[in-house]
Enzyme design. Structure first.
Site, PDB file in Angstrom:
ATOM      1  N   GLY A 110      80.828  65.132 -42.259  1.00  0.00           N
ATOM      2  CA  GLY A 110      81.681  66.017 -43.042  1.00  0.00           C
ATOM      3  C   GLY A 110      81.970  67.349 -42.391  1.00  0.00           C
ATOM      4  N   VAL A 111      82.478  67.317 -41.166  1.00  0.00           N
ATOM      5  CA  VAL A 111      82.862  68.561 -40.494  1.00  0.00           C
ATOM      6  C   VAL A 111      84.288  68.444 -39.971  1.00  0.00           C
ATOM      7  CG1 VAL A 111      80.514  69.149 -39.812  1.00  0.00           C
ATOM      8  CG2 VAL A 111      81.936  67.779 -38.258  1.00  0.00           C
ATOM      9  N   ASP A 118      94.183  51.004 -36.383  1.00  0.00           N
ATOM     10  CA  ASP A 118      95.358  50.137 -36.522  1.00  0.00           C
ATOM     11  C   ASP A 118      95.098  48.749 -35.959  1.00  0.00           C
ATOM     12  OD1 ASP A 118      97.879  49.354 -37.249  1.00  0.00           O
ATOM     13  OD2 ASP A 118      98.874  50.209 -35.494  1.00  0.00           O
ATOM     14  N   HIS A 178      99.310  47.120 -38.479  1.00  0.00           N
ATOM     15  CA  HIS A 178     100.680  47.287 -38.985  1.00  0.00           C
ATOM     16  C   HIS A 178     101.520  46.027 -38.817  1.00  0.00           C
ATOM     17  CE1 HIS A 178     101.725  48.458 -34.731  1.00  0.00           C
ATOM     18  NE2 HIS A 178     102.850  47.864 -35.052  1.00  0.00           N
ATOM     19  N   GLY A 237     107.839  44.164 -31.318  1.00  0.00           N
ATOM     20  CA  GLY A 237     107.449  42.756 -31.225  1.00  0.00           C
ATOM     21  C   GLY A 237     106.261  42.569 -30.316  1.00  0.00           C
ATOM     22  N   ASN A 238     106.005  43.543 -29.403  1.00  0.00           N
ATOM     23  CA  ASN A 238     104.806  43.521 -28.561  1.00  0.00           C
ATOM     24  C   ASN A 238     103.569  43.986 -29.322  1.00  0.00           C
ATOM     25  OD1 ASN A 238     106.767  44.119 -25.794  1.00  0.00           O
ATOM     26  ND2 ASN A 238     104.989  42.780 -25.598  1.00  0.00           N
ATOM     27  N   SER A 239     103.765  44.551 -30.507  1.00  0.00           N
ATOM     28  CA  SER A 239     102.639  45.067 -31.287  1.00  0.00           C
ATOM     29  C   SER A 239     101.529  44.037 -31.405  1.00  0.00           C
ATOM     30  CB  SER A 239     103.101  45.435 -32.698  1.00  0.00           C
ATOM     31  OG  SER A 239     103.846  46.601 -32.702  1.00  0.00           O
TER      32      SER A 239
END
Length: 544
Positions: A310-311, A175, A144, A252-254
């Site tokens: 697919g469960v 992410d 992000h 800003g720490n992201s």
């Protein structure tokens, strides 16, 4: 008479002597009084001892050493984002008892744009953090932080230069993103810890650029491990189980590192839970073991490949109690089956409990998801299933998770609408120029353009054809290949006539800094009369 005269002289002499003595006494008293008064005026405490500054000494501790060790490995990231792109940090949880939850908090400066037309809104800037994981310039950060970025700039500690970065690959479900800078010097990568060894109560240190303040160090402890987004009010993602810390983490720490007391990375700072938008002592970092897995896939293939069968899995407030009631002490309970998916084809049914894969026990739902994700795509695996308290073994073909759920934004993310003139990195069969427009030119800009028409560039996409030929932000294009342009439709019409390998020439009017122009901030007397230069920028269209 002589005696009387003599007595008079002696009396006069005595008087003069007394007068001289008095005068000398008065003079001495005056001097002493003056000096004392001056001393009193110069010092309010004549009996005080002056202070002295001791020589420089280094006290130092583990945190000091840690900060010095990491200062060259943690980088500040600044991005330019289209105003039309909604920031991840704008997604908030419900009000009331649940804290306002920034699932992926915006880098500093990334406030939401107002209700303006996309073509008129200029790009906005935001800042985040990353850390060097390879001496050749590879950096790990949050997706992000760089998502939708038109430009990415990286600043190294103690270096005034801004280095252009480009994205190597991203992973929506964790992410995470890998970016790279090209620097003519060897960089200092971080050291990686095994995040499985992290315990509640361990020291935790965060380094980043909160509110754009580079190289900020905060400390706390690990306050919890294995936190799922569902526990803290956020969107559930299968591969996000966080380390919780009370080390101060802010916008800003992201993308910055969470470290143990030795200075080894244990996680990537990703989320905060807050009512105020700032730190309230509840921050979350993705364990670095997952980060390593994602990084290795990206540098190898440019993306992350995960297996899936697919469960859908059952959820319970007390999972252990549910398993006990079902007659098992471990396993993943199947809730739904994807029609036509690998599990359905392999014979798995709703209500089954998967207790082992390839002979290795499955602890719970999260363990099943992680184990299946690591299985090789295109090969079969042995699933041990408890069905109505009877054991059976089933063979299931592992498929690519991204392909199976390609239309599910919870898995692959929601792609944002492309601007009218996207960069050449966009997947399209059309020719791409690589710039985004601000809209029709203003009256002030019109005075610089002899033709009286044109369209202004809001931003040039990094590593695009537009950047290669020399187009810049705020340039005014009034013709492409001698075809007048005054709108996005005009640009698209010209673009529709071109193919890869064709020559393109942009007729550009470029405002001169300091003389008014597009920004209208001229500082000289000539500012009232906008100045510009006219350029022909030419190039050959590349393959998309």
């Amino acid at each position: 008479m002589k005696l009387i005269e003599k007595m008079r002289r002696q009396k006069l002499t005595s008087s003069l002597l007394v007068l001289c003595t008095l005068a000398v006494g008065i003079l001495i008293g005056t001097v002493i009084t003056t000096q004392w008064g001056q001393a009193s005026a110069q010092s309010g405490a004549i009996d005080a001892t002056p202070l002295t500054v001791p020589p420089i000494t280094t006290i130092g501790n583990e945190f000091t050493q840690l900060a010095k060790k990491l200062e060259m490995s943690v980088v500040a990231i600044q991005v330019e984002i289209p105003a039309s792109a909604a920031g991840a940090g704008e997604q908030q949880g419900a009000e009331g008892d649940i804290p306002e939850f920034f699932r992926r908090f915006l880098p500093e400066g990334g406030e939401a744009p107002g209700p303006r037309e996309q073509a008129e809104a200029p790009p906005r800037t935001a800042s985040g953090t990353g850390f060097i994981v390879d001496k050749n310039g590879y950096i790990l950060t949050n997706n992000h932080v760089v998502e939708n970025a038109l430009k990415i700039s990286v600043k190294l500690h103690g270096d005034s230069n801004d280095y252009k970065a480009h994205v190597i690959g991203t992973d929506y479900e964790t992410d995470l993103a890998v970016i790279k800078i090209d620097v003519r010097k060897t960089l200092q990568p971080v050291s990686i810890a095994n995040s499985d060894s992290v315990q509640v109560g361990d020291w935790a240190v965060a380094i980043g650029s909160p509110f754009g303040l580079e190289a900020t160090v905060t400390a706390g402890i690990v306050s919890a491990t294995g936190r799922g987004a569902d526990q803290i009010g956020g969107e559930v993602r299968a591969f996000q189980n966080f380390i919780q810390t009370d080390a101060a983490i802010n916008p800003g720490n992201s993308g910055g590192p969470l470290l143990n007391i030795k200075g080894d990375v244990i996680g990537v700072n990703t989320m905060i839970a807050t009512r105020t938008g700032g730190s309230e002592g509840v921050g979350f970092a993705l364990p670095i073991n997952m980060g390593v897995r994602v990084y290795n896939d990206i540098i190898k293939d440019g993306h992350v490949t995960r297996g899936s069968v697919g469960v859908g899995l059952a959820n319970a407030t007390r999972y252990d109690t549910m398993l006990k009631a079902l007659g098992v002490d471990h396993g993943a309970v199947i809730e739904t089956i994807r029609a036509g998916g690998p599990a359905a084809e392999g014979g798995i049914k709703s209500g089954d409990i998967i207790v082992a894969i390839n002979g290795k026990p499955v602890k719970d739902n999260q363990d099943l998801i992680a184990r299946v994700a690591d299985l090789p795509v295109g090969k079969q695996a042995a699933f041990s299933v408890d069905r109505d308290r009877k054991m059976m073994d089933l063979r299931v073909l592992i498929q690519n998770r991204a392909e199976m759920y390609k239309d599910d934004p919870r898995i692959v993310g929601s792609s944002r609408q492309q601007d009218a003139v996207p960069g050449r990195t966009a997947k399209s069969s059309e020719i791409q120029f690589g710039f985004r427009v601000r809209g029709a030119i203003t009256e002030q800009e019109r005075s610089m353009v002899a033709s009286g028409h044109g369209i202004a560039i809001a931003s040039v996409v990094m590593d695009s054809f537009a950047e290669d030929v020399g187009l810049e932000d705020n340039d005014i294009i009034d013709a492409i290949n001698r075809q007048p342009v005054n709108s996005i439709d005009d640009i698209n019409k010209v673009r529709g006539t071109l193919k890869a390998g064709d020559a393109v020439t942009f007729h550009v009017i470029r405002p001169v800094p300091g003389f008014g122009g597009a920004n209208g901030r001229g500082k000289s007397r000539a500012a009232a009369v906008p100045q510009s230069v006219t350029l022909y920028l030419a190039g050959t269209l590349p393959e998309n």
